[in-house]
Design a protein around this motif. Structure first.
Motif, mmCIF file in Angstrom:
data_model
loop_
_atom_site.group_PDB
_atom_site.id
_atom_site.type_symbol
_atom_site.label_atom_id
_atom_site.label_comp_id
_atom_site.label_asym_id
_atom_site.label_seq_id
_atom_site.Cartn_x
_atom_site.Cartn_y
_atom_site.Cartn_z
ATOM 1 N N HIS A 138 69.831 31.960 13.171
ATOM 2 C CA HIS A 138 70.963 31.872 13.075
ATOM 3 C C HIS A 138 70.992 31.683 11.572
ATOM 4 N N HIS B 139 67.318 31.951 9.595
ATOM 5 C CA HIS B 139 66.063 31.049 9.822
ATOM 6 C C HIS B 139 66.028 30.956 11.554
ATOM 7 N N ASP C 56 65.321 28.122 15.259
ATOM 8 C CA ASP C 56 66.718 26.942 15.314
ATOM 9 C C ASP C 56 65.618 26.404 16.675
ATOM 10 N N ARG D 47 64.755 23.601 19.592
ATOM 11 C CA ARG D 47 65.702 22.856 20.578
ATOM 12 C C ARG D 47 64.959 22.320 21.097
HETATM 13 MN MN MN Z 1 70.134 26.526 11.813
#
Ligand code: MN
Length: 239
Positions: A58, A64, A66, A68
């Motif tokens: 992102h 960065h 992410d 999940r």
């Molecule tokens: Mn993000």
């Protein structure tokens, strides 16, 4: 924990976003609908369920990754500023952020400027994970404890990883560490984020995703790849 305690919540996620403007999914908690969604992919092989794993890349104001993990009907999410490392001696900071809907796992596109998280997003890796903690706790139990041993079956990331809350006693502390456990997938001489920069879904780089236009239209058309012309400008501005 009490069985009825709500472990997942999408209000924070939804309140931060304007779904008329962003191509991101509104989402809902889908634990109950797990069977409807189908998903042979979530069939258990052993005692353990295969749960959705996603690593987004992102380019918001700061680039960065992410992380999940499907836990309790939503995607528990951690922003990993430096991304994953295959080197077990490299422990990456992972800041816990708000729960995201399961549907976010197939989101790839551009969050328009002026909106929360503005910038392009690609699905850098995806697949499944299983909780491998000793003593066979459920994923939720291990998560609450702040100590997850996870087996990842992604396209890029594989094998055993650790995700631990830095202050184990404080459930509200957002700082976690994400790092590789030593196994045959560990590597000390390869930067996986540099070596494999593209989306595993669209095969596009984050720069390529960022170069197109009209996120809403694109969402309707493709369901996945959303692109936005304004993005290059935004990213410059957000730097
Ligand atoms: Mn993000």
């Amino acid at each position: 924990m009490p069985a009825k305690k709500k472990i997942s919540e999408l209000k924070t996620y939804q309140n931060k976003r304007d779904f008329k403007a962003t191509p991101e999914p509104r989402g809902r908690i889908i634990e109950k609908n797990r069977k409807k969604l189908g998903t042979n992919i979530r069939k258990s092989t052993n005692r353990q369920k295969k749960l959705l794993f996603v690593m987004h890349k992102h380019a918001a104001s700061h680039l960065h990754y992410d992380l999940r993990l499907e836990i309790g009907g939503t995607l528990k999410s951690w922003a990993v500023p430096k991304g994953p490392s295959l080197d077990p001696s490299v422990k990456r900071l992972a800041m816990h952020v708000e729960d995201h809907p399961i549907e976010y796992g197939s989101f790839e596109g551009v969050i328009p400027k002026g909106h929360y998280g503005a910038g392009p997003v690609i699905i850098w890796d995806t697949g499944f994970w299983q909780c491998e903690n000793e003593g066979d706790p459920t994923p939720i139990e291990a998560y609450i404890k702040g100590d997850l041993t996870i087996k990842i079956e992604g396209k890029k990331l594989k094998g055993l990883w650790k995700l631990i809350r830095m202050k184990k006693s404080n459930q509200k502390d957002n700082s976690w560490l994400f790092f590789k456990k030593n196994d045959k997938y560990a590597k000390t001489d390869l930067d996986i984020t540099e070596k494999k920069p593209k989306s595993v879904v669209s095969k596009l780089t984050i720069e390529q995703i960022g170069g197109n236009e009209n996120p809403i239209k694109q969402r309707k058309k493709s369901g996945i790849v959303i692109i936005n012309k304004e993005n290059k400008r935004n990213r410059k501005r957000n730097k």
